[in-house]
Design a protein around this motif. Sequence first.
Motif, short mmCIF file in Angstrom:
data_model
loop_
_atom_site.label_atom_id
_atom_site.label_comp_id
_atom_site.label_asym_id
_atom_site.label_seq_id
_atom_site.Cartn_x
_atom_site.Cartn_y
_atom_site.Cartn_z
N PRO A 149 -13.34 5.93 -5.73
CA PRO A 149 -12.86 5.06 -6.82
C PRO A 149 -11.47 4.49 -6.57
CG PRO A 149 -12.86 7.37 -7.50
CD PRO A 149 -13.60 7.31 -6.20
N ARG A 150 -10.59 5.25 -5.90
CA ARG A 150 -9.24 4.75 -5.66
C ARG A 150 -9.27 3.51 -4.77
NH1 ARG A 150 -3.91 6.75 -5.66
NH2 ARG A 150 -2.58 5.66 -4.17
N TRP A 181 -7.97 -0.36 -5.96
CA TRP A 181 -6.93 -1.13 -5.28
C TRP A 181 -7.52 -2.37 -4.61
CZ3 TRP A 181 -2.03 -0.92 -6.17
CH2 TRP A 181 -1.49 0.25 -6.71
N PHE A 182 -8.74 -2.28 -4.12
CA PHE A 182 -9.37 -3.46 -3.51
C PHE A 182 -9.51 -4.57 -4.55
CE2 PHE A 182 -13.23 -5.92 -2.57
CZ PHE A 182 -12.88 -6.45 -1.34
N GLY A 183 -9.94 -4.21 -5.76
CA GLY A 183 -10.06 -5.19 -6.83
C GLY A 183 -8.72 -5.83 -7.16
N ASN A 184 -7.66 -5.01 -7.21
CA ASN A 184 -6.32 -5.54 -7.50
C ASN A 184 -5.83 -6.47 -6.40
OD1 ASN A 184 -6.13 -4.17 -9.93
ND2 ASN A 184 -5.07 -2.41 -9.06
N TYR A 185 -6.08 -6.09 -5.15
CA TYR A 185 -5.62 -6.93 -4.04
C TYR A 185 -6.39 -8.24 -3.97
CZ TYR A 185 -2.74 -3.14 -2.19
OH TYR A 185 -1.78 -2.18 -2.02
N PRO A 214 0.83 -1.22 0.00
CA PRO A 214 0.00 0.00 0.00
C PRO A 214 0.85 1.26 0.00
CG PRO A 214 -0.77 -1.58 1.65
CD PRO A 214 0.55 -2.09 1.15
N GLY A 215 0.41 2.26 -0.77
CA GLY A 215 1.15 3.51 -0.86
C GLY A 215 0.47 4.67 -0.15
N SER A 216 -0.75 4.46 0.31
CA SER A 216 -1.48 5.51 1.03
C SER A 216 -2.42 4.85 2.03
CB SER A 216 -2.28 6.36 0.03
OG SER A 216 -3.35 5.61 -0.53
N VAL A 217 -3.11 5.69 2.81
CA VAL A 217 -4.05 5.16 3.80
C VAL A 217 -5.18 4.40 3.11
CG1 VAL A 217 -5.70 5.78 5.61
CG2 VAL A 217 -3.50 6.98 5.45
N VAL A 218 -5.69 4.96 2.02
CA VAL A 218 -6.78 4.31 1.28
C VAL A 218 -6.31 2.96 0.75
CG1 VAL A 218 -8.28 4.47 -0.74
CG2 VAL A 218 -7.87 6.49 0.66
N ASP A 219 -5.09 2.91 0.21
CA ASP A 219 -4.55 1.65 -0.29
C ASP A 219 -4.39 0.64 0.84
OD1 ASP A 219 -4.40 3.17 -2.54
OD2 ASP A 219 -2.22 3.31 -2.59
N ALA A 220 -3.94 1.12 2.00
CA ALA A 220 -3.74 0.23 3.14
C ALA A 220 -5.06 -0.36 3.62
CB ALA A 220 -3.06 0.99 4.28
N LEU A 243 -8.59 -4.99 4.00
CA LEU A 243 -9.90 -5.61 3.81
C LEU A 243 -9.80 -6.84 2.92
CD1 LEU A 243 -12.94 -5.54 4.26
CD2 LEU A 243 -13.15 -3.97 2.32
N ALA A 244 -9.04 -6.73 1.83
CA ALA A 244 -8.89 -7.87 0.91
C ALA A 244 -8.22 -9.05 1.61
CB ALA A 244 -8.09 -7.45 -0.32
N ARG A 245 -7.12 -8.78 2.32
CA ARG A 245 -6.41 -9.85 3.03
C ARG A 245 -7.29 -10.43 4.14
NH1 ARG A 245 -1.11 -11.38 3.51
NH2 ARG A 245 -1.18 -11.02 1.24
#
Length: 219
Positions: free
Chosen positions: A150-151, A155-159, A37-43, A48-50
């Motif tokens: 959307p961000r 990232w959720f889809g990618n994870y 993750p590169g940001s809070v949203v990514d984290a 959530l995905a993990r």
Amino acid sequence: RVPGTESDLAGALQLLLPHNIWSEHSHNGVQLACMRPGSVVDAVAFGLARGLAESSALATRVTLSSERWWLRRLLFLSMLSSVPATAPINAMGPRTSRCLQAMLDEARREQARLQILMDLHRVGPAGRGLLRVVQGTLAQGFALAHVIVPRFCKWFGNYIDEEQVRAYSLLLDDIDAGRLSEFGSMHASETARKYYTLSEDATLHEVFLRMRAEELFSL
């Protein structure tokens, strides 16, 4: 022979088939890695995905058969992965574009893989109906979230896709190590053979290899 004929023919077939054609090197050279993750949203998306992937693995441990446990885990992950693939389409509406076409193609691939797994697990009509209802409900909620954040959705889809690649890699390791004897000797279903253009004597191991490759190269 005319120079270049074989490569031209292979390129033409690539366009006609519903999926890519991969070499053995592509299948066997997969190494597990993860986009950090590169940001809070990514984290949050990563967590959530993990968390969903690990909780599904624990929840499906109630089955006594290791093979059925793997099938239930893959079904859950495949259903989750199909939600991001279809939700943006609902949010975008009837517009036509390359982006929309790419999402439609990915949604079709996700549905095909889900169908193969349901056939393998022998999910009945009631189970299939329940799965479609849950999938549709999640897709509508995800479409709304895609408009607001959307961000996070991207990232959720990618994870989730990464979790699928990770799961397939661990599954293939178990088959190769002989821990899943039923999968090691089982032949591919007719649906899987037609979708992946496999031979009549293709094994389930080959199907899982191609499922992983399809997920891997869609990242």
